[in-house]
Enzyme design. Structure first.
Site, short mmCIF file in Angstrom:
data_model
loop_
_atom_site.label_atom_id
_atom_site.label_comp_id
_atom_site.label_asym_id
_atom_site.label_seq_id
_atom_site.Cartn_x
_atom_site.Cartn_y
_atom_site.Cartn_z
CG HIS A 150 -6.88 -3.11 -2.91
ND1 HIS A 150 -7.52 -2.16 -1.80
CD2 HIS A 150 -6.32 -4.04 -1.92
CE1 HIS A 150 -7.21 -2.61 -0.75
NE2 HIS A 150 -6.57 -4.06 -0.76
CE LYS A 168 -3.70 -2.39 2.01
NZ LYS A 168 -4.72 -2.67 2.83
N GLY A 224 -1.46 -7.20 3.67
CA GLY A 224 -1.26 -5.94 3.62
C GLY A 224 -0.44 -5.25 5.03
N GLY A 266 -7.48 -4.36 7.20
CA GLY A 266 -7.18 -3.53 7.91
C GLY A 266 -7.25 -3.75 9.39
CD GLU A 318 -7.53 -7.85 -0.45
OE1 GLU A 318 -6.71 -8.25 0.24
OE2 GLU A 318 -7.73 -6.94 -0.74
CB SER A 343 -7.01 -8.86 9.44
OG SER A 343 -7.67 -7.52 9.24
P1 PGA Z 1 -4.55 -5.89 5.62
O1 PGA Z 1 -4.67 -5.39 4.02
O2 PGA Z 1 -3.70 -7.23 5.39
O3 PGA Z 1 -3.87 -4.77 6.30
O4 PGA Z 1 -5.97 -6.27 6.05
C1 PGA Z 1 -4.93 -6.25 2.99
C2 PGA Z 1 -5.36 -5.59 1.73
O5 PGA Z 1 -6.14 -4.90 1.69
O6 PGA Z 1 -4.97 -5.91 0.71
#
Ligand code: PGA
Length: 251
Positions: free
Chosen positions: A95, A11, A234, A171, A165, A213
């Site tokens: 995304h 990101k 992420g 997140g 996702e 997550s």
């Molecule tokens: P995250 O993000 O692992 O921080 O939840 C995953 C993503 O948005 O691809």
């Protein structure tokens, strides 16, 4: 567990070349050590070429987005050809953090086509915003998948990596991620939806990732038996300790 694909979506977390190079060196070490895991690093655009240059490791480099255009007079756009020329091999498309900024299903399809036309692999993200008692989220997910697959030709469909996702799980901490049992059900459901677009055996061959997550604490449970072929990671992919621990957990 067969070989697993780990896509590290950095990101906008990584903003220095130094940090990008450190994380890349770590991924290279991990990929020599843990043979069954294939790592794709997806840095912010300015680092794509830097990391891909002279990369002779098994680690692959991808981009977080791509332009839906190929015309040259388009300020600020990064075309699939440019990404290919600097050494990218994958592109994350659709995304939720891009869709939130107005990217439509039609944009996603266009980006998938551009990506495939230069020989890069698209990783297309889909996922429901929230869960409801009446399972409307299943319909929403089906619509999202159909919107991407229907316009594509069969050879194009076969090359798409699909990342499931659920937005409600992105997140958060590992505890708030999807549970392994639910993920197993979702993978089955996604495969059922894909049977409308792919013939028999190719549904089994479709690469399906889970993202939202994923952390060292839950990755093994999520991998075991759920039918996913890997993960889109992420926040845990930009922390050296967490990233090593989650790759090692798949050993
Ligand atoms: P995250 O993000 O692992 O921080 O939840 C995953 C993503 O948005 O691809």
């Amino acid at each position: 567990m067969e070989g697993m694909l780990i896509v590290a979506n950095w990101k906008a977390y990584v903003d220095t070349q130094d940090k990008a190079k450190k994380l890349c060196a770590l991924a290279k070490r991990l990929s020599t050590r843990i043979k069954r895991v294939k790592i794709v690093l997806v840095p912010p655009a300015p680092f794509v070429g830097i990391l891909a240059k002279n990369n002779r490791s098994k680690v692959r480099i991808g981009a977080q987005d791509v332009s839906a255009t190929t015309v040259a007079a388009d300020t600020g756009e990064i075309t699939a050809q440019t990404l290919k020329n600097v050494g990218a091999q994958y592109v994350v498309i659709g995304h939720s953090e891009r869709r939130k900024r107005g990217e439509s299903d039609a944009d996603v399809v266009e980006k998938v086509r551009r990506t495939l036309s230069v020989g890069l692999t698209p990783i297309v993200c889909v996922g429901e915003k929230e869960r409801d008692q009446d399972a409307q989220y299943l319909r929403a997910l089906k619509e999202q998948i159909s919107a991407v697959y229907a316009p594509l030709s069969v050879p194009e469909r076969l090359k798409v990596v699909l990342a499931y996702e659920p937005i409600w799980a992105i997140g958060k901490t590992g505890e708030e991620a999807i549970h392994a049992g639910d993920l197993t059900e979702m993978v089955l459901y996604i495969k059922k939806v894909l049977t409308e677009f792919l013939m028999g055996k190719s549904v089994e061959k479709a690469v399906i990732l889970y993202g939202g997550s994923v952390e060292p604490e839950n990755i093994r449970a999520l991998a075991g038996g759920s039918g996913v072929d890997g993960f889109l990671v992420g926040h845990a992919s930009v922390d050296e300790g967490m990233f090593s621990a989650l790759v090692v957990a798949l050993r």
